[in-house]
Enzyme design. Structure first.
Site, short mmCIF file in Angstrom:
data_model
loop_
_atom_site.label_atom_id
_atom_site.label_comp_id
_atom_site.label_asym_id
_atom_site.label_seq_id
_atom_site.Cartn_x
_atom_site.Cartn_y
_atom_site.Cartn_z
N SER A 96 0.83 -1.19 0.00
CA SER A 96 0.00 0.00 0.00
C SER A 96 0.87 1.25 0.00
CB SER A 96 -0.95 -0.06 1.20
OG SER A 96 -2.08 0.74 1.00
N ASP B 73 -8.95 -5.38 -5.97
CA ASP B 73 -8.60 -4.32 -5.04
C ASP B 73 -9.37 -3.06 -5.41
OD1 ASP B 73 -7.43 -2.46 -3.35
OD2 ASP B 73 -5.40 -3.24 -3.62
N HIS C 53 -7.41 -5.85 -1.14
CA HIS C 53 -6.18 -5.17 -0.72
C HIS C 53 -5.44 -6.04 0.30
CE1 HIS C 53 -3.94 -1.44 -0.75
NE2 HIS C 53 -4.01 -1.29 0.56
#
Length: 638
Positions: free
Chosen positions: A194, A299, A330
């Site tokens: 991320s 995602d 995610h």
């Protein structure tokens, strides 16, 4: 790849360690990988404060960021040098890292004790140093967060420079004696999920020397595409994220920087200087590091356009690269394919940081999850057989319904924007006409059809008002068992048992909860999405008011994916207006009339779609099982 003298020394040390490990005597001269021969419990744990050369908080002094380090004690010996695995993050105090939200911990003297994730436990015994960097303005670092901008990237790049002898590090946050990284070969690999992986992308895009490889996991490649989409806005802005990551760094005055984050991005979906500063794709020509990339094709936080456009830009630059694509949302691959991921990561770092010739770069370029826990390797991504295929919606007997074909089309179709409805409303009951969307389908496929790559759609539409949104989706209609990517774990379920990955030390465990696939049975799967503001039809840098009754043509992107539509299923294109709960609606909702002769979707296909003769509409079966979109409130923090 080439290594300097220090890198050669590190390789010799690593190979020697592998040969001296239990069972290593007489082993082949090219070992599979480094072995855990260094004492983790006795490893050196220290903090070095690296000067970034910037004054982000405006206090008149350049900022220092905390680099927390764990490295084998043996590196204190003269001439012993090792490479570095580095994770630069803003989340070490505010939010935690990994599936179990681990945070950094320290003893009473401020010495680092607990290092989140397994990187230190696994790799330090194998002759690596692990360095976890607090990005500017977060945890113990000075400065202020700027959400992917120059300060964020520079605060991590400065540590790479320090590890290569090009920047200054100190024993204290202010003052203190200078500390050289005389134990480092200068070979650095950055990794992270991320925001962390995003910073790895950003640092690689500077072309900094010594950064040999990056492992971006579910990472952003352009911050514009995190907050905007081809002129459409997702309803949240960077300043909220900055305040979140700064919240535990007391004593820092970041109000001035936060005002820049508030005032910098245009309120609409225009692309401008603020976003250009945070666009790593535009700087991909500078990347010299190899890339091991992982992303979930479902995602909806860091949307899949990020990996697709980054991958394509790297390909143009000839970067050595490999990709894993899961069915998850995610999620880190450590939590859906743990043993295989750790093995790949081990071989990847051994090759690119230690210089071991283990063949990892010669394996399959791509590995794609076809069904939960069932993976297929590919020689390339997009798939070697995939090519851009132009499809058109051809009207049927019902308004707004028809066939999706490679042939020509004609006529018009109209719908009225309804911001209260979204993708699953549009996809439900595909055999029934709807006033809020258009739907065109191939009909049942005689053979499998693979969608692999990044598509686009060109829409010619006439709005009834001066502003309008457009949304488009590719949908696989047919029963399937998929990962429940919209569930709490975004495709995984976390158990209670643990497995251990490396050595333990007091306050720093190598053991993590086992995860399994969380699955759902569905009747359709949305495989790609795209959103746009028709007012940006001419340019993303400046929207223009629309003239009601005038036709406009706009091309916008569909999200990157790799998905096989099986034989017997149908592939459909849906065109709608505002995707409710995802993009912000226009001031007045229009009716949109679409010119079907001038509206095309370009899909990267492996296989031949049929020249369908018939309505092309999937049979209406009442309410269809599906996976709801992830709530927007969960999507404002990468």
């Amino acid at each position: 790849m080439r290594f300097g003298a220090a890198g050669v020394l590190a390789t010799v040390v690593a190979v020697t360690a592998a040969l001296l490990a239990p069972g290593g005597a007489g082993a082949a001269p090219r070992p599979r990988g480094t072995e855990p021969v260094y004492d983790f419990a006795g490893a050196i744990r220290e903090t070095v404060w690296v000067d970034t050369g910037r004054d982000g908080d405006g206090d008149g002094r350049t900022d220092r960021v905390a680099a927390d380090i764990v490295r084998p004690k043996e590196t204190e010996a003269k001439g012993v040098k090792i490479p570095v695995i580095m994770d630069a993050s803003p989340y070490y105090s505010c939010c935690g890292r990994g599936n179990e939200s681990e945070r950094k911990t320290y003893d009473a003297n401020g010495r680092p004790v607990g290092f989140p994730l397994y990187y230190d436990n696994y790799f330090v015994p194998r002759g690596y140093a692990v360095v976890l960097v607090d990005l500017a303005g977060t945890n113990r670092a000075q400065g202020c967060a700027d959400v992917g901008g120059v300060s964020d990237v520079q605060s991590a790049k400065a540590v790479v420079d320090w590890l290569n002898g090009r920047a200054a590090g100190y024993r204290a946050k202010t003052g203190g004696s200078a500390v050289p990284a005389n134990w480092s070969t200068g070979n650095v690999g950055m990794i992270g999920k991320s925001y962390d992986g995003t910073i790895a992308n950003g640092v690689a895009a500077t072309g900094v020397g010594g950064l040999r490889t990056i492992v971006p996991i579910a990472a952003i490649s352009s911050w514009y595409d995190y907050y905007r989409s081809d002129g459409a806005t997702f309803g949240f802005d960077p300043v909220g994220l900055a305040r979140t990551v700064e919240q535990r760094n007391s004593g820092q005055d970041c109000s001035a920087q936060n005002r820049k984050l508030t005032q910098g991005p245009p309120a609409n979906g225009d692309y401008g200087p603020f976003w250009a500063d945070r666009d790593y794709v535009a700087k991909a020509k500078n990347v010299r590091a190899s890339v091991l990339l992982s992303h979930g094709v479902n995602d909806l936080n860091v949307k899949t356009i990020h990996f697709g456009q980054w991958w394509d830009a790297l390909a143009k630059n000839g970067v050595e690269r490999k990709i894993w694509l899961s069915q998850t949302g995610h999620v880190d691959p450590f939590d859906y394919r743990r043993a295989d991921w750790v093995d790949l990561l081990h071989r990847w770092f051994d090759h690119y940081l230690m210089g071991l010739d283990n063949g990892v770069e010669r394996g399959p370029m791509a590995s794609v999850e076809r069904r939960p826990d069932q993976w297929a390797d590919q020689s390339a991504w997009p798939a070697a057989a995939a090519s851009p295929t132009v499809l058109r919606g051809r009207p049927g007997t019902e308004p707004g319904l028809g066939s999706l074909t490679t042939g020509a089309s004609s006529g018009t179709a109209a719908f009225t924007d309804d911001p209260s409805r979204g993708e699953n409303d549009w996809a439900a009951d595909p055999g029934t006409a709807s006033g809020s969307r258009l739907l065109y389908s191939t009909g049942e496929l005689a053979n499998d059809l693979q969608v692999s790559g990044t598509g686009s759609i060109t829409v010619t539409a006439t709005p009834s008002t001066s502003s309008a949104r457009l949304s488009a989706m590719l949908v696989d209609y047919g029963p399937a068992t998929i990962r429940n990517f919209a569930g709490r774990g975004e495709g995984i379920t976390t158990g209670t048992e643990r497995t251990c990955w490396g050595a333990n030390a007091p306050g720093d465990s190598a053991c993590y909860k086992v995860t399994t696939a969380d699955t759902a049975n569905v009747d359709y799967t949305i495989i790609s999405r795209g959103w746009a503001d028709l007012a940006n039809y001419r340019s993303l840098t400046k929207e223009e008011p629309l003239v009601p009754g005038r036709a406009y043509t706009m091309t916008f992107r569909l999200a990157s994916t790799d998905h096989v539509v099986p034989r017997g299923h149908t592939l459909a294109l849906i065109i709608g207006g505002t995707d409710g709960g995802v993009v912000s609606p226009p001031a007045r909702t229009p009716e949109l009339t679409v010119d079907l002769a001038k509206t095309t979707v370009t899909v990267p296909l492996a296989g031949t779609p049929p020249e369908f003769r018939g309505s092309g509409v999937p049979a209406g079966r009442g309410p269809l099982a599906h996976v709801d979109a992830v709530p927007q409130a969960r999507l404002d923090r990468p």
